[in-house]
Design a protein around this motif. Sequence first.
Motif, PDB file in Angstrom:
ATOM      1  N   LYS A 107       0.799  -1.227   0.000  1.00  0.00           N
ATOM      2  CA  LYS A 107       0.000   0.000   0.000  1.00  0.00           C
ATOM      3  C   LYS A 107       0.830   1.274   0.000  1.00  0.00           C
ATOM      4  O   LYS A 107       0.418   2.277  -0.553  1.00  0.00           O
ATOM      5  CB  LYS A 107      -0.928   0.018   1.214  1.00  0.00           C
ATOM      6  N   GLU A 108       1.953   1.255   0.652  1.00  0.00           N
ATOM      7  CA  GLU A 108       2.689   2.491   0.875  1.00  0.00           C
ATOM      8  C   GLU A 108       4.091   2.409   0.284  1.00  0.00           C
ATOM      9  O   GLU A 108       4.871   1.550   0.652  1.00  0.00           O
ATOM     10  CB  GLU A 108       2.778   2.757   2.377  1.00  0.00           C
ATOM     11  N   LYS A 109       4.406   3.310  -0.600  1.00  0.00           N
ATOM     12  CA  LYS A 109       5.750   3.359  -1.180  1.00  0.00           C
ATOM     13  C   LYS A 109       6.606   4.429  -0.513  1.00  0.00           C
ATOM     14  O   LYS A 109       7.818   4.363  -0.538  1.00  0.00           O
ATOM     15  CB  LYS A 109       5.682   3.624  -2.684  1.00  0.00           C
ATOM     16  N   LEU A 110       5.961   5.445   0.043  1.00  0.00           N
ATOM     17  CA  LEU A 110       6.643   6.514   0.768  1.00  0.00           C
ATOM     18  C   LEU A 110       5.871   6.797   2.035  1.00  0.00           C
ATOM     19  O   LEU A 110       4.645   6.723   2.055  1.00  0.00           O
ATOM     20  CB  LEU A 110       6.698   7.806  -0.063  1.00  0.00           C
ATOM     21  N   GLY A 111       6.584   7.139   3.077  1.00  0.00           N
ATOM     22  CA  GLY A 111       5.891   7.457   4.309  1.00  0.00           C
ATOM     23  C   GLY A 111       6.743   8.277   5.245  1.00  0.00           C
ATOM     24  O   GLY A 111       7.970   8.320   5.138  1.00  0.00           O
ATOM     25  N   SER A 112       6.049   8.942   6.144  1.00  0.00           N
ATOM     26  CA  SER A 112       6.698   9.746   7.167  1.00  0.00           C
ATOM     27  C   SER A 112       5.925   9.533   8.449  1.00  0.00           C
ATOM     28  O   SER A 112       4.691   9.570   8.443  1.00  0.00           O
ATOM     29  CB  SER A 112       6.662  11.217   6.749  1.00  0.00           C
ATOM     30  N   PHE A 113       6.641   9.290   9.535  1.00  0.00           N
ATOM     31  CA  PHE A 113       5.979   9.034  10.810  1.00  0.00           C
ATOM     32  C   PHE A 113       6.455  10.016  11.869  1.00  0.00           C
ATOM     33  O   PHE A 113       7.636  10.357  11.930  1.00  0.00           O
ATOM     34  CB  PHE A 113       6.253   7.606  11.283  1.00  0.00           C
TER      35      PHE A 113
END
Length: 129
Positions: A28-34
């Motif tokens: 689902k996610e290719k890029l992310g920031s947490f």
Amino acid sequence: MFIDPKFKIALKCKECGKFKVFDIDLFKEKLGSFHCDCKNNILNYGIKGANIILEADCVFCNKKHRLKFKVRDIIEKPLKIINCPFTDFEIIFAGKNNSVDDIISKYESDMIELLKLLGFDIQVNLRRF
């Protein structure tokens, strides 16, 4: 063979000191920031081909590390431990749900025992988010 594309990643926030655990789904996610609950951005990640690229703040050397490893290291092994390249301390835990939860619980209980041995009279109420 079924390959579960979901895994957890955990690291300690350098601002507030709490462990933060994130769920990632490779499909689902290719890029992310947490962000931590204290609003500090503690982890950025990207998936490029067969690699995961992480940018994470380090609680030990106070630098931002850019780390790269194979997706297969996460989905084939129950736990991947990533060390700070300068201090060699363990900074990121990634893997299957139970494996990540178990190692975070062990680290937290070890820290409590160490503080007690050092003479600190502490009331412990550890809570992960």
